[in-house]
Design an enzyme around this catalytic site. Structure first.
Site, short mmCIF file in Angstrom:
data_model
loop_
_atom_site.label_atom_id
_atom_site.label_comp_id
_atom_site.label_asym_id
_atom_site.label_seq_id
_atom_site.Cartn_x
_atom_site.Cartn_y
_atom_site.Cartn_z
N LYS A 1 39.03 139.74 53.22
CA LYS A 1 38.53 139.99 54.57
C LYS A 1 39.70 139.97 55.53
O LYS A 1 40.50 139.02 55.52
CB LYS A 1 37.50 138.93 54.95
CG LYS A 1 36.89 139.16 56.33
CD LYS A 1 35.78 138.17 56.60
CE LYS A 1 35.33 138.29 58.04
NZ LYS A 1 33.93 138.45 58.18
N THR B 1 31.58 132.07 63.19
CA THR B 1 30.54 132.15 64.22
C THR B 1 29.54 131.01 64.07
O THR B 1 28.90 130.60 65.04
CB THR B 1 29.83 133.51 64.16
OG1 THR B 1 30.82 134.55 64.26
CG2 THR B 1 28.82 133.68 65.27
N TYR C 1 40.02 135.02 53.59
CA TYR C 1 40.04 135.55 54.95
C TYR C 1 41.47 135.50 55.48
O TYR C 1 41.99 134.43 55.80
CB TYR C 1 39.11 134.69 55.82
CG TYR C 1 38.71 135.29 57.15
CD1 TYR C 1 39.15 136.54 57.56
CD2 TYR C 1 37.84 134.60 57.99
CE1 TYR C 1 38.75 137.08 58.78
CE2 TYR C 1 37.44 135.13 59.21
CZ TYR C 1 37.90 136.36 59.59
OH TYR C 1 37.51 136.89 60.80
#
Length: 303
Positions: free
Chosen positions: A167, A54, A141
């Site tokens: 994650k 983000t 991730y």
């Protein structure tokens, strides 16, 4: 903060990815970034990921990356730990990782490697080399081209003591269950699907109670209220916020690829914390989409 201490921090609470502030010319705006971090810190996020997805990590030059991480670490010192996003090729990721460690980041979020497909063993080697290049804790991730299986994660956990978190950005329930059952308490587990709130109740049932919130960037009070409702199994509140906000929000977000970031930047502007435009190849929301988002945010009340 040791890797194990970071693991404890990441095992409860709400996490978030601050936007990276750009000015009208698209240059990094440190003053705006400081203002954003100072606004968000008191709302109670357990940790913040600077220069994450983000935060448009993929669009930052190396010198900008250093400025973003240093600004985040200096601004949040003593209030909330900063984890730095790292990624790209293995050598690039190592350079970013070592720079983030030098600047005082408490940990790293290892984003998927760039572009090329790779074997499971190749991806595992990439993760291992990045982990062994630093002493701080690393969260891997699983998303896009990074799709590590439970057996490989177990091997990495044995070889890399500072690999302390997993994650999930894939949404593969069978894979998530197999990883959670096989690795047990070795990792902290984070939900990482876009707009993770929609999946939060399901992931909590899988033994993954922690997730990262993008909407924390512009409706932090609502984001925290939703997290607490999930934690207390307050199904009525969870359902109401999903119906009133998240489902119509998803209708806007899903209109174009890349809007998962663009809509958050639009939300920040509506909430009075303009982070500037997104950088190419992303595109900003169209005017009618912006107005629909503004109406949704207004309905959530003051934050």
């Amino acid at each position: 903060m040791t890797p194990q201490e970071l693991k404890t921090v990441l095992s409860s609470g709400l996490l978030s990815f601050p936007l990276t502030d750009f000015d009208a010319q698209g240059e990094f705006n440190p003053a705006g970034y400081v203002r954003r971090l100072e606004w968000l810190a008191p709302y109670g996020a357990t940790a913040l990921f600077a220069a994450g997805g983000t935060g448009e990590f993929f669009s930052l030059a190396a010198d900008e990356y250093s400025s973003v991480i240093k600004t985040a670490v200096d601004t949040c010192a003593g209030s909330v730990p900063i984890l730095a996003g790292v990624g790209g090729s293995t050598r690039q990721a190592i350079q970013y990782a070592q720079e983030a460690e030098r600047l005082g980041a408490k940990g790293l979020l290892l984003l998927p490697h760039y572009l090329t497909e790779a074997s499971q063993e190749g991806v595992a080697a990439h993760v291992e080399q990045v982990c062994k290049s630093v002493k701080i804790g690393v969260v891997v991730y699983n998303r896009n081209v990074c799709r590590l299986t439970a057996p490989l994660l177990e091997q990495l956990a044995e070889r890399c003591p500072n690999l302390i978190g997993y994650k999930d950005g894939l949404g593969d329930i069978e894979l998530m269950v197999s990883i959670r059952r096989r690795l047990g308490d070795r990792f902290s587990y984070l939900g990482g699907l876009p707009t993770a709130e929609v999946y939060a109740a399901a992931y909590k049932a899988l033994g993954v109670p922690v997730y990262s919130s993008a909407v924390f960037n512009f409706i932090p009070k609502t984001a925290m209220d939703f997290y607490h409702a999930i934690a207390k199994d307050d199904h009525a509140t969870v359902g109401k916020i999903i119906d009133d906000f998240f489902l119509p929000y998803l209708d806007i977000r899903n209109r174009k690829a890349g809007y998962a970031v663009s809509i958050v930047k639009a939300g920040a502007k509506i909430s009075g914390y303009d982070a500037g435009p997104v950088r190419a190849p992303l595109t900003d929301l169209l005017p009618d989409e912006y107005e629909k988002l503004a109406a949704l945010i207004k309905a959530q009340g003051a934050q």
